[in-house]
Each structure stands twice: as structure tokens, then as C-alpha cells.
Design a protein around this motif. Structure first.
Motif, PDB file in Angstrom:
ATOM      1  N   ALA A  14       0.822  -1.350  -0.105  1.00  0.00           N
ATOM      2  CA  ALA A  14      -0.005   0.094  -0.038  1.00  0.00           C
ATOM      3  C   ALA A  14       0.926   1.311   0.020  1.00  0.00           C
ATOM      4  N   LYS A  15       2.151   1.291   0.787  1.00  0.00           N
ATOM      5  CA  LYS A  15       2.857   2.470   0.758  1.00  0.00           C
ATOM      6  C   LYS A  15       3.400   2.846  -0.594  1.00  0.00           C
ATOM      7  N   GLU A  16       3.661   1.879  -1.243  1.00  0.00           N
ATOM      8  CA  GLU A  16       4.317   1.868  -2.605  1.00  0.00           C
ATOM      9  C   GLU A  16       3.198   2.445  -3.714  1.00  0.00           C
ATOM     10  N   ALA A  17       2.265   1.700  -3.486  1.00  0.00           N
ATOM     11  CA  ALA A  17       0.955   2.078  -4.428  1.00  0.00           C
ATOM     12  C   ALA A  17       0.620   3.705  -4.334  1.00  0.00           C
ATOM     13  N   SER A  18       0.390   4.013  -2.769  1.00  0.00           N
ATOM     14  CA  SER A  18       0.056   5.233  -2.672  1.00  0.00           C
ATOM     15  C   SER A  18       1.221   6.452  -3.291  1.00  0.00           C
ATOM     16  N   LYS A  19       2.462   5.990  -3.262  1.00  0.00           N
ATOM     17  CA  LYS A  19       3.607   7.003  -3.745  1.00  0.00           C
ATOM     18  C   LYS A  19       3.401   6.895  -5.439  1.00  0.00           C
ATOM     19  N   ILE A  20       3.038   5.808  -5.858  1.00  0.00           N
ATOM     20  CA  ILE A  20       2.944   5.807  -7.330  1.00  0.00           C
ATOM     21  C   ILE A  20       1.596   6.523  -7.857  1.00  0.00           C
ATOM     22  N   TRP A  21       0.773   6.721  -7.187  1.00  0.00           N
ATOM     23  CA  TRP A  21      -0.547   7.524  -7.353  1.00  0.00           C
ATOM     24  C   TRP A  21      -0.456   8.880  -7.070  1.00  0.00           C
ATOM     25  N   GLY A  22       0.624   9.498  -6.485  1.00  0.00           N
ATOM     26  CA  GLY A  22       1.059  10.912  -5.919  1.00  0.00           C
ATOM     27  C   GLY A  22       0.550  11.077  -4.705  1.00  0.00           C
ATOM     28  N   HIS A  23       0.281  10.131  -3.849  1.00  0.00           N
ATOM     29  CA  HIS A  23      -0.324  10.212  -2.516  1.00  0.00           C
ATOM     30  C   HIS A  23       0.775   9.824  -1.185  1.00  0.00           C
ATOM     31  N   LYS A  38     -15.412   1.788  -0.472  1.00  0.00           N
ATOM     32  CA  LYS A  38     -15.014   2.197  -1.988  1.00  0.00           C
ATOM     33  C   LYS A  38     -14.097   1.197  -2.623  1.00  0.00           C
ATOM     34  N   PHE A  39     -13.412   0.429  -1.899  1.00  0.00           N
ATOM     35  CA  PHE A  39     -12.498  -0.400  -2.504  1.00  0.00           C
ATOM     36  C   PHE A  39     -13.524  -1.907  -3.097  1.00  0.00           C
ATOM     37  N   PRO A  40     -13.270  -2.156  -4.494  1.00  0.00           N
ATOM     38  CA  PRO A  40     -14.071  -3.423  -4.846  1.00  0.00           C
ATOM     39  C   PRO A  40     -13.508  -4.517  -4.022  1.00  0.00           C
ATOM     40  N   GLU A  41     -14.564  -5.446  -3.549  1.00  0.00           N
ATOM     41  CA  GLU A  41     -14.184  -6.792  -2.883  1.00  0.00           C
ATOM     42  C   GLU A  41     -13.027  -7.255  -3.535  1.00  0.00           C
ATOM     43  N   GLY A  42     -12.126  -7.601  -2.665  1.00  0.00           N
ATOM     44  CA  GLY A  42     -11.040  -8.397  -2.852  1.00  0.00           C
ATOM     45  C   GLY A  42      -9.707  -7.622  -3.560  1.00  0.00           C
ATOM     46  N   THR A  43      -9.844  -6.447  -3.442  1.00  0.00           N
ATOM     47  CA  THR A  43      -8.940  -5.440  -3.976  1.00  0.00           C
ATOM     48  C   THR A  43      -7.947  -4.975  -2.898  1.00  0.00           C
ATOM     49  N   VAL A  44      -8.256  -4.875  -1.535  1.00  0.00           N
ATOM     50  CA  VAL A  44      -7.234  -4.726  -0.607  1.00  0.00           C
ATOM     51  C   VAL A  44      -7.186  -5.516   0.720  1.00  0.00           C
ATOM     52  N   ARG A  45      -6.293  -5.687   1.292  1.00  0.00           N
ATOM     53  CA  ARG A  45      -6.209  -6.799   2.580  1.00  0.00           C
ATOM     54  C   ARG A  45      -5.049  -6.559   3.519  1.00  0.00           C
ATOM     55  N   LYS A  46      -5.133  -6.517   4.698  1.00  0.00           N
ATOM     56  CA  LYS A  46      -4.198  -6.403   5.585  1.00  0.00           C
ATOM     57  C   LYS A  46      -3.474  -7.725   5.912  1.00  0.00           C
ATOM     58  N   PHE A  47      -2.225  -7.761   5.865  1.00  0.00           N
ATOM     59  CA  PHE A  47      -1.634  -9.018   6.199  1.00  0.00           C
ATOM     60  C   PHE A  47      -0.686  -8.676   7.496  1.00  0.00           C
ATOM     61  N   GLY A  48      -0.925  -8.997   8.543  1.00  0.00           N
ATOM     62  CA  GLY A  48      -0.246  -8.502   9.725  1.00  0.00           C
ATOM     63  C   GLY A  48      -0.469  -7.099   9.896  1.00  0.00           C
ATOM     64  N   THR A  49       0.755  -6.291   9.679  1.00  0.00           N
ATOM     65  CA  THR A  49       0.743  -4.816   9.709  1.00  0.00           C
ATOM     66  C   THR A  49       0.849  -4.243   8.474  1.00  0.00           C
ATOM     67  N   TRP A  51      -0.589  -3.323   4.685  1.00  0.00           N
ATOM     68  CA  TRP A  51      -1.555  -3.268   3.564  1.00  0.00           C
ATOM     69  C   TRP A  51      -1.207  -3.578   2.301  1.00  0.00           C
ATOM     70  N   VAL A  52      -2.006  -4.541   1.791  1.00  0.00           N
ATOM     71  CA  VAL A  52      -1.599  -5.074   0.091  1.00  0.00           C
ATOM     72  C   VAL A  52      -2.909  -4.510  -0.540  1.00  0.00           C
ATOM     73  N   VAL A  53      -2.669  -3.941  -1.727  1.00  0.00           N
ATOM     74  CA  VAL A  53      -3.887  -3.487  -2.611  1.00  0.00           C
ATOM     75  C   VAL A  53      -3.566  -3.690  -4.145  1.00  0.00           C
ATOM     76  N   THR A  54      -4.343  -3.878  -4.728  1.00  0.00           N
ATOM     77  CA  THR A  54      -4.496  -4.184  -6.179  1.00  0.00           C
ATOM     78  C   THR A  54      -4.455  -2.915  -6.797  1.00  0.00           C
ATOM     79  N   VAL A  55      -3.939  -2.844  -8.251  1.00  0.00           N
ATOM     80  CA  VAL A  55      -4.008  -1.884  -9.206  1.00  0.00           C
ATOM     81  C   VAL A  55      -5.552  -1.585  -9.147  1.00  0.00           C
ATOM     82  N   GLU A  56      -6.312  -2.539  -9.271  1.00  0.00           N
ATOM     83  CA  GLU A  56      -7.711  -2.438  -9.513  1.00  0.00           C
ATOM     84  C   GLU A  56      -8.519  -1.579  -8.536  1.00  0.00           C
ATOM     85  N   GLY A  57      -7.925  -1.885  -7.214  1.00  0.00           N
ATOM     86  CA  GLY A  57      -8.325  -1.130  -6.215  1.00  0.00           C
ATOM     87  C   GLY A  57      -7.877   0.298  -6.041  1.00  0.00           C
TER      88      GLY A  57
END
Length: 72
Positions: A14-23, A38-49, A51-57
Motif C-alpha cells: 500500500a505505501k508503494e501504491a500510494s506513492k505511485i498514485w502521488g499520495h 469504496k474498494f471493490p471486494e478483494g482489492t485490499v487486504r491487511k496481512f499482519g501490519t 496493507w496490500v492493494v491491487t491496481v484495480e483497487g
């Protein structure tokens, strides 16, 4: 069960994705806290500490296509 390819470039930390999108690095975490529907089902999830997100999300919540693919 479908096999998930964790090497898929459409799965991002998620941190990497945020930077890529300029946030800010915490964009996905805060957005998820405030607007989880707002996130489509299955496009974001927390693993331990982490967050993982898809491009679709990211495209769904930002309204912007993947900036890495601007030339395509």
C-alpha cells in the motif's frame, strides 16, 4: 482454488501504491479506515501490519489509471 501469482505487478504494498498514485504513504490505510466500501471486494487486504492493494483497487478509489502505464 485459483492460484494467486504474488509476483504479479498489479499487487502492490500500500505505501508503494500510494506513492505511485502521488499520495502520502498512509493514503490507503486512511482511505480504508474512512471509506472501506469504496474498494471493490478483494482489492485490499491487511496481512499482519502490512496493507496490500491491487491496481484495480487503487484505480477505483483514486479515479486514475495506473500512472506506470501512461504510455500504453
Amino acid at each position: 482454488m485459483a492460484k494467486i501469482n504474488l509476483n504479479d505487478p498489479d499487487i502492490l504494498e500500500a505505501k508503494e501504491a500510494s506513492k505511485i498514485w502521488g499520495h502520502a504513504e498512509n493514503y490507503v490505510r486512511l482511505f480504508m479506515k474512512q471509506n472501506p466500501d469504496k474498494f471493490p471486494e478483494g482489492t485490499v487486504r491487511k496481512f499482519g501490519t502490512t496493507w496490500v492493494v491491487t491496481v484495480e483497487g487503487m484505480e477505483a478509489v483514486t479515479g486514475k489509471k495506473d500512472p506506470r502505464r501512461q504510455g500504453e
